[in-house]
Design an enzyme around this catalytic site. Sequence first.
Site, PDB file in Angstrom:
ATOM      1  N   TRP A   1      -2.590 -52.789  26.107  1.00  0.00           N
ATOM      2  CA  TRP A   1      -1.959 -51.742  25.308  1.00  0.00           C
ATOM      3  C   TRP A   1      -3.033 -50.697  24.932  1.00  0.00           C
ATOM      4  O   TRP A   1      -4.152 -51.057  24.596  1.00  0.00           O
ATOM      5  CB  TRP A   1      -1.344 -52.353  24.036  1.00  0.00           C
ATOM      6  CG  TRP A   1      -0.845 -51.294  23.100  1.00  0.00           C
ATOM      7  CD1 TRP A   1       0.287 -50.550  23.232  1.00  0.00           C
ATOM      8  CD2 TRP A   1      -1.488 -50.842  21.906  1.00  0.00           C
ATOM      9  NE1 TRP A   1       0.386 -49.647  22.193  1.00  0.00           N
ATOM     10  CE2 TRP A   1      -0.696 -49.811  21.371  1.00  0.00           C
ATOM     11  CE3 TRP A   1      -2.668 -51.194  21.247  1.00  0.00           C
ATOM     12  CZ2 TRP A   1      -1.031 -49.135  20.189  1.00  0.00           C
ATOM     13  CZ3 TRP A   1      -3.009 -50.522  20.074  1.00  0.00           C
ATOM     14  CH2 TRP A   1      -2.178 -49.513  19.561  1.00  0.00           C
TER      15      TRP A   1
ATOM     16  N   ASP B   1      11.820 -39.487  16.924  1.00  0.00           N
ATOM     17  CA  ASP B   1      11.386 -40.809  17.390  1.00  0.00           C
ATOM     18  C   ASP B   1      12.001 -41.907  16.519  1.00  0.00           C
ATOM     19  O   ASP B   1      13.007 -41.706  15.821  1.00  0.00           O
ATOM     20  CB  ASP B   1       9.841 -40.854  17.414  1.00  0.00           C
ATOM     21  CG  ASP B   1       9.304 -41.789  18.475  1.00  0.00           C
ATOM     22  OD1 ASP B   1       9.281 -43.009  18.228  1.00  0.00           O
ATOM     23  OD2 ASP B   1       8.924 -41.322  19.575  1.00  0.00           O
TER      24      ASP B   1
ATOM     25  N   ARG C   1       6.520 -57.819  17.523  1.00  0.00           N
ATOM     26  CA  ARG C   1       6.840 -56.613  16.746  1.00  0.00           C
ATOM     27  C   ARG C   1       8.129 -56.840  15.948  1.00  0.00           C
ATOM     28  O   ARG C   1       9.007 -55.977  15.887  1.00  0.00           O
ATOM     29  CB  ARG C   1       6.989 -55.394  17.649  1.00  0.00           C
ATOM     30  CG  ARG C   1       6.606 -54.107  16.946  1.00  0.00           C
ATOM     31  CD  ARG C   1       7.107 -52.868  17.664  1.00  0.00           C
ATOM     32  NE  ARG C   1       6.478 -51.683  17.098  1.00  0.00           N
ATOM     33  CZ  ARG C   1       7.038 -50.483  17.079  1.00  0.00           C
ATOM     34  NH1 ARG C   1       8.223 -50.298  17.601  1.00  0.00           N
ATOM     35  NH2 ARG C   1       6.422 -49.466  16.558  1.00  0.00           N
TER      36      ARG C   1
ATOM     37  N   LYS D   1      14.181 -40.675  24.866  1.00  0.00           N
ATOM     38  CA  LYS D   1      12.992 -41.494  25.106  1.00  0.00           C
ATOM     39  C   LYS D   1      13.452 -42.944  24.989  1.00  0.00           C
ATOM     40  O   LYS D   1      13.843 -43.391  23.910  1.00  0.00           O
ATOM     41  CB  LYS D   1      11.927 -41.162  24.064  1.00  0.00           C
ATOM     42  CG  LYS D   1      10.683 -42.041  24.143  1.00  0.00           C
ATOM     43  CD  LYS D   1       9.649 -41.552  23.118  1.00  0.00           C
ATOM     44  CE  LYS D   1       8.460 -42.466  22.982  1.00  0.00           C
ATOM     45  NZ  LYS D   1       7.589 -42.055  21.856  1.00  0.00           N
TER      46      LYS D   1
ATOM     47  N   ASP E   1      12.676 -46.690  24.957  1.00  0.00           N
ATOM     48  CA  ASP E   1      11.501 -47.519  24.701  1.00  0.00           C
ATOM     49  C   ASP E   1      11.810 -48.999  24.921  1.00  0.00           C
ATOM     50  O   ASP E   1      12.976 -49.411  24.971  1.00  0.00           O
ATOM     51  CB  ASP E   1      11.050 -47.284  23.251  1.00  0.00           C
ATOM     52  CG  ASP E   1       9.566 -47.474  23.055  1.00  0.00           C
ATOM     53  OD1 ASP E   1       8.925 -48.109  23.910  1.00  0.00           O
ATOM     54  OD2 ASP E   1       9.049 -47.000  22.023  1.00  0.00           O
ATOM     55  N   MET E   2      10.776 -49.811  25.032  1.00  0.00           N
ATOM     56  CA  MET E   2      10.912 -51.261  25.234  1.00  0.00           C
ATOM     57  C   MET E   2       9.617 -51.849  24.696  1.00  0.00           C
ATOM     58  O   MET E   2       8.596 -51.772  25.345  1.00  0.00           O
ATOM     59  CB  MET E   2      11.059 -51.506  26.735  1.00  0.00           C
ATOM     60  CG  MET E   2      11.519 -52.870  27.170  1.00  0.00           C
ATOM     61  SD  MET E   2      10.199 -54.088  27.180  1.00  0.00           S
ATOM     62  CE  MET E   2      10.951 -55.377  28.111  1.00  0.00           C
ATOM     63  N   ASN E   3       9.697 -52.386  23.459  1.00  0.00           N
ATOM     64  CA  ASN E   3       8.461 -52.659  22.744  1.00  0.00           C
ATOM     65  C   ASN E   3       7.999 -54.101  22.679  1.00  0.00           C
ATOM     66  O   ASN E   3       7.206 -54.450  21.815  1.00  0.00           O
ATOM     67  CB  ASN E   3       8.568 -52.104  21.321  1.00  0.00           C
ATOM     68  CG  ASN E   3       8.118 -50.649  21.277  1.00  0.00           C
ATOM     69  OD1 ASN E   3       7.094 -50.306  21.842  1.00  0.00           O
ATOM     70  ND2 ASN E   3       8.894 -49.803  20.638  1.00  0.00           N
TER      71      ASN E   3
ATOM     72  N   CYS F   1       9.584 -45.513  28.496  1.00  0.00           N
ATOM     73  CA  CYS F   1       8.429 -45.800  27.654  1.00  0.00           C
ATOM     74  C   CYS F   1       8.468 -47.301  27.400  1.00  0.00           C
ATOM     75  O   CYS F   1       9.542 -47.903  27.413  1.00  0.00           O
ATOM     76  CB  CYS F   1       8.596 -45.031  26.340  1.00  0.00           C
ATOM     77  SG  CYS F   1       7.433 -45.467  25.039  1.00  0.00           S
TER      78      CYS F   1
ATOM     79  N   ASP G   1       0.267 -45.214  24.449  1.00  0.00           N
ATOM     80  CA  ASP G   1       0.263 -44.845  23.029  1.00  0.00           C
ATOM     81  C   ASP G   1      -1.085 -44.260  22.634  1.00  0.00           C
ATOM     82  O   ASP G   1      -1.239 -43.718  21.540  1.00  0.00           O
ATOM     83  CB  ASP G   1       0.569 -46.072  22.154  1.00  0.00           C
ATOM     84  CG  ASP G   1       2.074 -46.333  22.090  1.00  0.00           C
ATOM     85  OD1 ASP G   1       2.846 -45.444  22.480  1.00  0.00           O
ATOM     86  OD2 ASP G   1       2.461 -47.438  21.655  1.00  0.00           O
TER      87      ASP G   1
HETATM   88  C1  GLA Z   1       6.322 -47.366  20.961  1.00  0.00           C
HETATM   89  C2  GLA Z   1       6.155 -46.034  21.652  1.00  0.00           C
HETATM   90  C3  GLA Z   1       5.720 -44.992  20.670  1.00  0.00           C
HETATM   91  C4  GLA Z   1       6.733 -44.878  19.561  1.00  0.00           C
HETATM   92  C5  GLA Z   1       6.933 -46.239  18.904  1.00  0.00           C
HETATM   93  C6  GLA Z   1       8.089 -46.205  17.926  1.00  0.00           C
HETATM   94  O1  GLA Z   1       5.102 -47.880  20.556  1.00  0.00           O
HETATM   95  O2  GLA Z   1       5.246 -46.136  22.705  1.00  0.00           O
HETATM   96  O3  GLA Z   1       5.543 -43.749  21.297  1.00  0.00           O
HETATM   97  O4  GLA Z   1       7.939 -44.391  20.081  1.00  0.00           O
HETATM   98  O5  GLA Z   1       7.222 -47.243  19.861  1.00  0.00           O
HETATM   99  O6  GLA Z   1       8.304 -47.419  17.343  1.00  0.00           O
END
Ligand code: GLA
Length: 726
Positions: free
Chosen positions: A198, A365, A442, A475, A477-479, A525, A547
């Site tokens: 990361w 965001d 997370r 956007k 995302d997948m965190n 993302c 990030d």
């Molecule tokens: C991830 C994305 C960031 C932001 C956060 C929001 O880490 O890469 O750019 O959008 O999630 O929680």
Amino acid sequence: MAIIYDEKEQVFMLNTPNTTYAIAVTDETYLCHLYYGKKIQDSHIRYLLREDELPFVPSKNFREKNTFLDTFPMEYPETGMGDYRQSAFCVRDAEGHRASACIYKGYEIKAGKPKLPGMPATFAEEDVCSTLYLHCEDPVLGLRLCLMYSVFEDVDVITRSVRVENIGGNPVYLEKVLTACLDMADQSFEWVSLCGAWARERHIQRLPVGYGRQNVASFRGESSHQEQPFIALATKGAGEEEGEIYAMHFVYSGNFLAQVEKNAYGYVRMTMGIHPEGFTWKLEPGNEFTAPEVVMTYSCQGFGKMTRTFHELYRNHLIRSPYLHKARPVLINNWEATYFDFDEKKLLEIAREASELGIELFVLDDGWFGKRNSDNCSLGDWKVNREKIPSGIGKLSKEINALGMKFGIWVEPEMISPDSDLFRAHPDWAIQIPGREITQSRCQYVLDLSRDEIVDYIYEQIAEVLRNAEISYVKWDMNRQLTTIGSAALPADRQGELYHRYVLGVYRLQERLITEFPDLLLENCSGGGARFDPGMLYYSPQIWCSDDTDAVERLAIQEGTAMLYPLSCIGAHVSACPNHIVGRVTPFETRGQVAMAGTFGYELDVTKLSEEEKEQVKEQIQCYHMYQELIREGDYYRLLSSQQMQRADAWMVVDREKKKALIWCVTVLNAPNQDGFFLKLKGLDSEKIYRINEKEYQGDVLMNCGIRIKPATKDFVSRMFYAECI
Ligand code: GLA
């Protein structure tokens, strides 16, 4: 003809503009790899197999079939019969045995390229691509294998896929279905991969190929921050312009294996496909399974040519977005400006200031939905948080539009927070193993996207937001990565399908999204750049790269990313200093220039910028508009790499006619008592005269003598040069 079969020689020749890939049938049974390299014209190359040498082909030596299988260059090696190298295919039959021997049965050659069911793949018109289908069968198992090779006539690429069909009477369990294998004699190869973590994704790694198996792999459920589904073998000393490169890249977003193995006889085997760990697929009689696509390229002009081949392929034959050849709006994203701490007033303040500076798209965001004021809740509850945004997303989007800006939004559809209404209503929707605590990452769990009803539900939630507001950008995302792999809907003997079914669910969701909203600009993302792979590019023309927005850290990240992906795919923004991740302070100009080697935008609170910085923003946007077509469409050349012990990073793009070029040179740490240097350019026309900063130079002078880079006066100095042919 791109594909030729020489019946007498029993040799298939697959020709791209500059390369040939050849396959032979031996003993009427086996498909053997004959040649991959620079284009050759004659198909009389069967002698390369040395069938009259030990270990003889089985028809000449019934006594010792094992050694043959373990040594011969195989197109698609199987398990259990005597090839002890990494196999590409392993199947367990209904009685529990693991062995297969698929015998060559025949071939077809067709114009065009087949679609892969439910999966991303490169595409092409029938006049620029044809496909070879090699049919094989295992009579004992009742299995049919089809090896597919699509050959491009406009780019030096061959793609591969494999289809398995159960034509027997019993179910079988596929335990490994890799997509590609390439057997060659070693040439003192080095292998190159892109590795990281990361906030430092896709750093270039180059190592000698030794005996044994060396690989990069992911079993995280996504391609990952740590690894990229790419591997290249390079002859020793290969550089940007010279040396031979054999490369494979996987058009897939889940678990993968990319491996090189050197055996006792000095042969190397390069393999790529879905990682067998955690994978089994039950194939009922009459059913088929198709493996995702591998892209292969060979370059005899070093890494530079390899890079430009991938760029060309992805631009012309993979990315479908209407934005592919269009100017991308300069965006501002509120994440690093506010994190979760915002309300409607704050957002509008940022948007107002941004629009005055010429920014074209405002992206809201994380934190706009449920009761999400930190990352510990509400994923799955895709309803606006009225406390933060009382007028709702529809009205907010209109207010942003009224400022002359487009509006975009962040979503993370694949996830579910333990603290969410969705989880309280459907606890079994999270991927989990009964009786075992679900690992949080997370503070969140992953939705079981192998289930159609969950895909449908989530799609409707997200689509409702989009239907009821003026949203031109998403956007996605997948965190987090996958753990405790289990689905409440799959029977015991199908749990091994979950990883792959999950990825298919993601593809289904994104396909629906871009079908219902064809004008949407989708940016993928994943906690930064954890799912930056060709699979996702099929759905979105750009992907958030990392990030880490620090301009210096981005040099290595973007250099590695651009090794495979066009600059138009690389999400890059200017952020505030000290940088939120590394605490580094870099000049505003440098941050702008580094972000311009990507999709360009801002990720900071513009209301807090000084007047001088605001002027710089205006100038940067003007500059980006001026050059964005060249950046988006130009051929990319690496010039210097700060990764390789050089003090500077430099790269350039040149348009097709070689009339215009844009050159970046970023010096990292300054050093005392040092001279300036000359930066040699690439890809120009030796005969043409170019103007750079009012001075004229001939192309060959620029490429052989270079442009002058004056000594820096401080750290992190960036320079951009525009060269135009006169
Ligand atoms: C991830 C994305 C960031 C932001 C956060 C929001 O880490 O890469 O750019 O959008 O999630 O929680």
